[in-house]
Scaffold this motif. Structure first.
Motif, PDB file in Angstrom:
ATOM      1  N   UNK A 203       0.430  -1.382  -0.009  1.00  0.00           N
ATOM      2  CA  UNK A 203       0.051  -0.169  -0.301  1.00  0.00           C
ATOM      3  C   UNK A 203       1.198   1.563  -0.135  1.00  0.00           C
ATOM      4  N   UNK A 204       2.051   1.349   0.633  1.00  0.00           N
ATOM      5  CA  UNK A 204       2.361   2.173   1.156  1.00  0.00           C
ATOM      6  C   UNK A 204       3.322   2.632  -0.457  1.00  0.00           C
ATOM      7  N   UNK A 205       4.043   2.071  -1.224  1.00  0.00           N
ATOM      8  CA  UNK A 205       4.380   1.799  -2.511  1.00  0.00           C
ATOM      9  C   UNK A 205       3.413   2.131  -3.697  1.00  0.00           C
ATOM     10  N   UNK A 206       2.302   2.063  -3.361  1.00  0.00           N
ATOM     11  CA  UNK A 206       1.181   2.916  -4.704  1.00  0.00           C
ATOM     12  C   UNK A 206       0.822   3.933  -3.990  1.00  0.00           C
ATOM     13  N   UNK A 207       0.543   4.553  -3.058  1.00  0.00           N
ATOM     14  CA  UNK A 207       0.345   5.580  -2.269  1.00  0.00           C
ATOM     15  C   UNK A 207       1.299   6.383  -2.976  1.00  0.00           C
ATOM     16  N   UNK A 208       2.479   5.900  -2.435  1.00  0.00           N
ATOM     17  CA  UNK A 208       3.756   7.174  -2.674  1.00  0.00           C
ATOM     18  C   UNK A 208       3.390   7.413  -4.717  1.00  0.00           C
ATOM     19  N   UNK A 209       3.727   6.269  -5.225  1.00  0.00           N
ATOM     20  CA  UNK A 209       2.997   7.033  -6.695  1.00  0.00           C
ATOM     21  C   UNK A 209       2.459   7.840  -6.778  1.00  0.00           C
ATOM     22  N   UNK A 210       0.385   7.297  -6.264  1.00  0.00           N
ATOM     23  CA  UNK A 210      -0.286   9.020  -6.076  1.00  0.00           C
ATOM     24  C   UNK A 210       0.649  10.086  -5.457  1.00  0.00           C
ATOM     25  N   UNK A 211       1.039  10.086  -4.564  1.00  0.00           N
ATOM     26  CA  UNK A 211       1.797  11.758  -3.876  1.00  0.00           C
ATOM     27  C   UNK A 211       2.367  11.862  -5.325  1.00  0.00           C
ATOM     28  N   UNK A 212       3.265  11.684  -5.231  1.00  0.00           N
ATOM     29  CA  UNK A 212       4.046  12.126  -6.039  1.00  0.00           C
ATOM     30  C   UNK A 212       3.348  12.967  -7.303  1.00  0.00           C
ATOM     31  N   UNK A 213       2.793  12.681  -7.870  1.00  0.00           N
ATOM     32  CA  UNK A 213       1.548  13.259  -8.973  1.00  0.00           C
ATOM     33  C   UNK A 213       0.095  13.859  -8.472  1.00  0.00           C
ATOM     34  N   UNK A 214       0.424  14.142  -7.196  1.00  0.00           N
ATOM     35  CA  UNK A 214      -0.979  14.950  -6.795  1.00  0.00           C
ATOM     36  C   UNK A 214      -1.207  16.674  -6.544  1.00  0.00           C
ATOM     37  N   UNK A 215       0.267  16.890  -7.066  1.00  0.00           N
ATOM     38  CA  UNK A 215       0.551  18.812  -6.657  1.00  0.00           C
ATOM     39  C   UNK A 215       0.641  19.103  -8.648  1.00  0.00           C
ATOM     40  N   UNK A 216       0.141  20.221  -8.353  1.00  0.00           N
ATOM     41  CA  UNK A 216       0.471  20.542  -9.710  1.00  0.00           C
ATOM     42  C   UNK A 216       2.362  20.312 -10.155  1.00  0.00           C
ATOM     43  N   UNK A 217       3.013  20.095  -9.355  1.00  0.00           N
ATOM     44  CA  UNK A 217       4.546  20.116  -9.801  1.00  0.00           C
ATOM     45  C   UNK A 217       5.218  18.807  -9.586  1.00  0.00           C
ATOM     46  N   UNK A 218       5.683  17.720 -10.173  1.00  0.00           N
ATOM     47  CA  UNK A 218       5.702  15.806  -9.373  1.00  0.00           C
ATOM     48  C   UNK A 218       6.338  16.283  -9.220  1.00  0.00           C
ATOM     49  N   UNK A 219       6.029  15.466  -7.469  1.00  0.00           N
ATOM     50  CA  UNK A 219       7.002  15.051  -6.308  1.00  0.00           C
ATOM     51  C   UNK A 219       8.354  14.412  -6.807  1.00  0.00           C
ATOM     52  N   UNK A 220       9.381  14.889  -6.629  1.00  0.00           N
ATOM     53  CA  UNK A 220      11.027  14.221  -6.878  1.00  0.00           C
ATOM     54  C   UNK A 220      11.261  13.392  -5.374  1.00  0.00           C
TER      55      UNK A 220
END
Length: 467
Positions: A203-220
């Motif tokens: 679940x953490x792995x999946x949520x982290x991928x979503x989190x990276x694209x949750x905002x206007x600018x991608x999280x690295x």
């Protein structure tokens, strides 16, 4: 703006949260049902351990909860970069705290269970379960931070889909590890613990991928080192009272489980089974309360104060209707449902005796959840903290011990004190929300800013004419 409004509407926010919570409920029910096939003692250990884990989550929920409210407020006021920075800090700090807890629980399971007065004959099972599941506490911390950040951007579907996959995998692994299916060894309670950790990791792995694209600018990944002292101070300003509030609840619940352990294994198991049934009662109501917190925080950040005030009452009345119907269903079919978990007639009798009291408990809990979350959404977290400190420790803990243990009323006495605590806190939250302290302050601030802006425009226009 219309799109934003639709994304942050109560129903759009609430139904995915409900599905997610319902699946978590099924996960807990499946756990309890499968563990009950091992023994009632194993069920008591799981219930006891889960209360311990919930108590420890308050150490990182302070950051996650405060960050979630601020993310919604910042997005409402169109400050997306600040919302992004807050989310990154919440994940990083929560992960660090979770790692520390993992080390402690993995290395000291027996000592912790002993400190909490778990009966001696349950200690071997407790050491196994606490060391494995507690060793994965870092996964719980990351799940909380990631899902809270994602949910408060208005994307409540992402965590819901993750919960669906997590539930499917968990049930399959539970069956394999408990009963030795598909060629796996028959691990019993150890298998439940291993299954839980594996599912949380996925679940953490999946949520982290979503989190990276949750905002206007991608999280690295390199962005996880980003830190703003000013914004983190804002998170703690809102978050630390939330953490104290949450810690009051989970620690009093943990103490209640300790009281039940004093009464006996049957009382401990009965409370664990009933807790599973109660989760169904308030689940949809709780999803509404979480959704209205996100919605009010967004409206508050956007300066739409009157809408924020009215939506809290709407959510409360909808929630009251839902939880009352659910509590009645549990009351009518509770004996049969308890029979799915255990054949111990004494445990079933104890559980059934509490079903009538549950009809009183759930409405009070709903008022408390809806209006307490509304107060939190506008930043009035210290009030909910103080009301929790006073009511929970004096009523849900001290009075419960005196009535349940000292006076000998047992499980019924403890449960009655839990009901009283919910109604006291719900009434205080209702009176505070009607007072509109934070809302009136925000309205005055908005009026001052509008007047200042008009003054600037007026002076600019005058200067242009003079030229």
């Amino acid at each position: 703006m219309a799109v934003t409004n639709k994304r942050f509407s109560l129903w759009v926010l609430a139904w995915p949260i409900f599905i997610e919570l319902f699946l978590q409920f099924l996960l807990g029910a499946a756990d309890t049902l499968m563990v009950s096939r091992i023994s009632d003692q194993a069920v008591a250990v799981v219930g006891f351990s889960n209360q311990l884990f919930q108590a420890l989550t308050t150490l990182f929920i302070t950051v996650a909860s405060g960050a979630g409210i601020l993310i919604a407020q910042k997005l409402g006021s169109r400050k997306s970069e600040e919302a992004r920075t807050i989310a990154i800090m919440a994940v990083s700090v929560s992960g660090i705290i979770g790692m520390g807890l993992s080390v402690v629980l993995y290395t000291m399971p027996g000592q912790i269970a002993s400190w909490l007065k778990l009966p001696e004959h349950l200690m071997p099972l407790a050491e196994t379960y606490i060391s494995i599941v507690g060793g994965g506490m870092v996964l719980i911390s990351l799940m909380a931070a990631l899902s809270t950040a994602i949910r408060n951007t208005g994307n409540t579907k992402g965590p819901m889909y993750t919960a669906i996959g997590m539930n499917i995998v968990h049930v399959v692994l539970n069956y394999a590890f408990i009963f030795g299916a598909f060629g796996f060894p028959e691990w019993g309670l150890k298998g439940v613990a291993i299954s839980t950790v594996i599912c949380r990791l996925l679940a953490v792995m999946v949520l982290f991928v979503m989190f990276m694209h949750a905002f206007e600018r991608t999280i690295r990944v390199r962005d996880l080192a980003k830190f703003s002292r000013r914004l983190f101070g804002d998170v703690l300003r809102i978050g630390w009272p939330l953490g104290v509030n949450m810690s009051c609840w989970v620690f009093t619940q943990l103490l209640i489980y300790t009281f039940l352990a004093m009464l006996g294994t049957n009382e401990l198991a009965a409370r664990t089974y009933l807790n599973t049934l109660e989760s169904f009662c308030f689940m949809l109501g709780y999803s509404i309360a979480l959704a209205v917190q996100i919605q009010i925080a967004h409206l508050f950040g956007a300066g739409r104060i009157k809408e924020a005030y009215g939506i809290a009452y709407r959510a409360m009345w909808i929630g009251l209707a839902v939880v009352t119907v659910n509590a009645m269903l549990i009351f009518l079919f509770g004996k049969q449902l308890l029979g799915l978990f255990t054949q111990n007639h004494e445990i079933i009798a104890l559980g059934v005796s509490l079903l009538g009291l549950n009809l009183l408990l759930q409405p009070g809990k709903m008022v408390n959840m809806a209006l307490g979350n509304a107060l939190n959404a506008v930043g009035d977290t210290r009030f909910t903290m103080w009301s929790s400190l006073v009511s929970m420790w004096l009523i849900a803990m001290a009075l419960a011990y005196w009535v349940g243990i000292e006076l000998g009323w047992g499980l019924l006495g403890i449960y009655a004190c839990m009901i009283l605590d919910e109604y006291i806190r719900g009434t205080l939250a209702l009176l505070r929300w009607r007072g509109r302290k934070f809302l009136l302050r925000a309205e005055q601030q908005n009026e001052r800013e509008a007047q200042a802006m008009q003054g600037q425009m007026s002076s600019t226009g005058t200067g242009a004419l003079a030229k």
